[in-house]
Design a protein around this motif. Sequence first.
Motif, mmCIF file in Angstrom:
data_model
loop_
_atom_site.group_PDB
_atom_site.id
_atom_site.type_symbol
_atom_site.label_atom_id
_atom_site.label_comp_id
_atom_site.label_asym_id
_atom_site.label_seq_id
_atom_site.Cartn_x
_atom_site.Cartn_y
_atom_site.Cartn_z
ATOM 1 N N ALA A 21 0.821 -1.210 0.000
ATOM 2 C CA ALA A 21 0.000 0.000 0.000
ATOM 3 C C ALA A 21 0.855 1.260 0.000
ATOM 4 O O ALA A 21 0.534 2.241 -0.685
ATOM 5 C CB ALA A 21 -0.939 0.004 1.210
ATOM 6 N N SER A 22 1.969 1.250 0.723
ATOM 7 C CA SER A 22 2.807 2.453 0.802
ATOM 8 C C SER A 22 3.396 2.808 -0.556
ATOM 9 O O SER A 22 3.670 3.973 -0.833
ATOM 10 C CB SER A 22 3.924 2.265 1.826
ATOM 11 N N ARG A 23 3.577 1.820 -1.408
ATOM 12 C CA ARG A 23 4.114 2.083 -2.738
ATOM 13 C C ARG A 23 3.012 2.362 -3.751
ATOM 14 O O ARG A 23 3.094 3.290 -4.541
ATOM 15 C CB ARG A 23 4.985 0.908 -3.182
ATOM 16 N N VAL A 24 1.958 1.588 -3.714
ATOM 17 C CA VAL A 24 0.858 1.767 -4.658
ATOM 18 C C VAL A 24 0.160 3.101 -4.420
ATOM 19 O O VAL A 24 -0.124 3.848 -5.366
ATOM 20 C CB VAL A 24 -0.136 0.589 -4.571
ATOM 21 N N ASP A 25 -0.123 3.434 -3.167
ATOM 22 C CA ASP A 25 -0.822 4.687 -2.863
ATOM 23 C C ASP A 25 -0.021 5.903 -3.327
ATOM 24 O O ASP A 25 -0.597 6.873 -3.832
ATOM 25 C CB ASP A 25 -1.124 4.793 -1.367
ATOM 26 N N THR A 26 1.304 5.856 -3.176
ATOM 27 C CA THR A 26 2.145 6.962 -3.635
ATOM 28 C C THR A 26 2.084 7.092 -5.150
ATOM 29 O O THR A 26 1.968 8.191 -5.687
ATOM 30 C CB THR A 26 3.603 6.749 -3.181
ATOM 31 N N THR A 27 2.129 5.978 -5.843
ATOM 32 C CA THR A 27 2.063 6.000 -7.304
ATOM 33 C C THR A 27 0.711 6.517 -7.772
ATOM 34 O O THR A 27 0.634 7.326 -8.706
ATOM 35 C CB THR A 27 2.336 4.596 -7.883
ATOM 36 N N MET A 34 -0.474 14.192 -11.927
ATOM 37 C CA MET A 34 -0.098 14.377 -13.337
ATOM 38 C C MET A 34 -1.311 14.646 -14.214
ATOM 39 O O MET A 34 -1.242 15.441 -15.145
ATOM 40 C CB MET A 34 0.632 13.138 -13.846
ATOM 41 N N ARG A 35 -2.410 13.992 -13.911
ATOM 42 C CA ARG A 35 -3.626 14.182 -14.711
ATOM 43 C C ARG A 35 -4.205 15.587 -14.547
ATOM 44 O O ARG A 35 -4.924 16.062 -15.410
ATOM 45 C CB ARG A 35 -4.669 13.142 -14.326
ATOM 46 N N ARG A 36 -3.917 16.236 -13.431
ATOM 47 C CA ARG A 36 -4.450 17.582 -13.186
ATOM 48 C C ARG A 36 -3.565 18.691 -13.765
ATOM 49 O O ARG A 36 -3.997 19.842 -13.839
ATOM 50 C CB ARG A 36 -4.637 17.801 -11.691
ATOM 51 N N LEU A 37 -2.354 18.367 -14.151
ATOM 52 C CA LEU A 37 -1.441 19.378 -14.677
ATOM 53 C C LEU A 37 -1.885 19.846 -16.056
ATOM 54 O O LEU A 37 -2.436 19.070 -16.841
ATOM 55 C CB LEU A 37 -0.020 18.805 -14.772
ATOM 56 N N LYS A 39 0.090 20.660 -18.475
ATOM 57 C CA LYS A 39 0.932 19.921 -19.413
ATOM 58 C C LYS A 39 1.424 18.672 -18.692
ATOM 59 O O LYS A 39 2.416 18.703 -17.976
ATOM 60 C CB LYS A 39 2.110 20.771 -19.882
ATOM 61 N N ALA A 40 0.710 17.598 -18.893
ATOM 62 C CA ALA A 40 1.031 16.348 -18.206
ATOM 63 C C ALA A 40 2.308 15.731 -18.779
ATOM 64 O O ALA A 40 2.569 15.840 -19.977
ATOM 65 C CB ALA A 40 -0.117 15.361 -18.363
ATOM 66 N N PRO A 41 3.102 15.080 -17.945
ATOM 67 C CA PRO A 41 4.278 14.377 -18.450
ATOM 68 C C PRO A 41 3.850 13.237 -19.384
ATOM 69 O O PRO A 41 2.770 12.680 -19.227
ATOM 70 C CB PRO A 41 4.937 13.805 -17.196
ATOM 71 N N ARG A 42 4.706 12.909 -20.327
ATOM 72 C CA ARG A 42 4.394 11.818 -21.259
ATOM 73 C C ARG A 42 4.675 10.460 -20.659
ATOM 74 O O ARG A 42 4.109 9.458 -21.079
ATOM 75 C CB ARG A 42 5.176 11.985 -22.545
ATOM 76 N N VAL A 43 5.574 10.399 -19.678
ATOM 77 C CA VAL A 43 5.938 9.115 -19.064
ATOM 78 C C VAL A 43 6.090 9.274 -17.566
ATOM 79 O O VAL A 43 6.314 10.362 -17.053
ATOM 80 C CB VAL A 43 7.251 8.534 -19.644
ATOM 81 N N LEU A 44 5.973 8.149 -16.877
ATOM 82 C CA LEU A 44 6.266 8.068 -15.445
ATOM 83 C C LEU A 44 7.304 6.960 -15.292
ATOM 84 O O LEU A 44 7.055 5.826 -15.669
ATOM 85 C CB LEU A 44 5.011 7.723 -14.634
#
Length: 52
Positions: A21-27, A34-37, A39-44
């Motif tokens: 959960a600590s890793r998934v929730d952060t991601t 990113m979706r709210r920016l 200009k969203a980044p093309r990759v993560l």
Amino acid sequence: MAGARVLGMPWTQARRRQLLASRVDTTVADVSLMRRLQKAPRVLVSASAVGF
């Protein structure tokens, strides 16, 4: 950013859930941001390691 500490505690089922959960929730939070920016980044790029 980092998830819950991997070393130093027994890997019980509850601990495994906490680690995941600590890793998934952060991601999920990163992708949500990113979706709210305008200009969203093309990759993560994501990586994980005990050391380097």
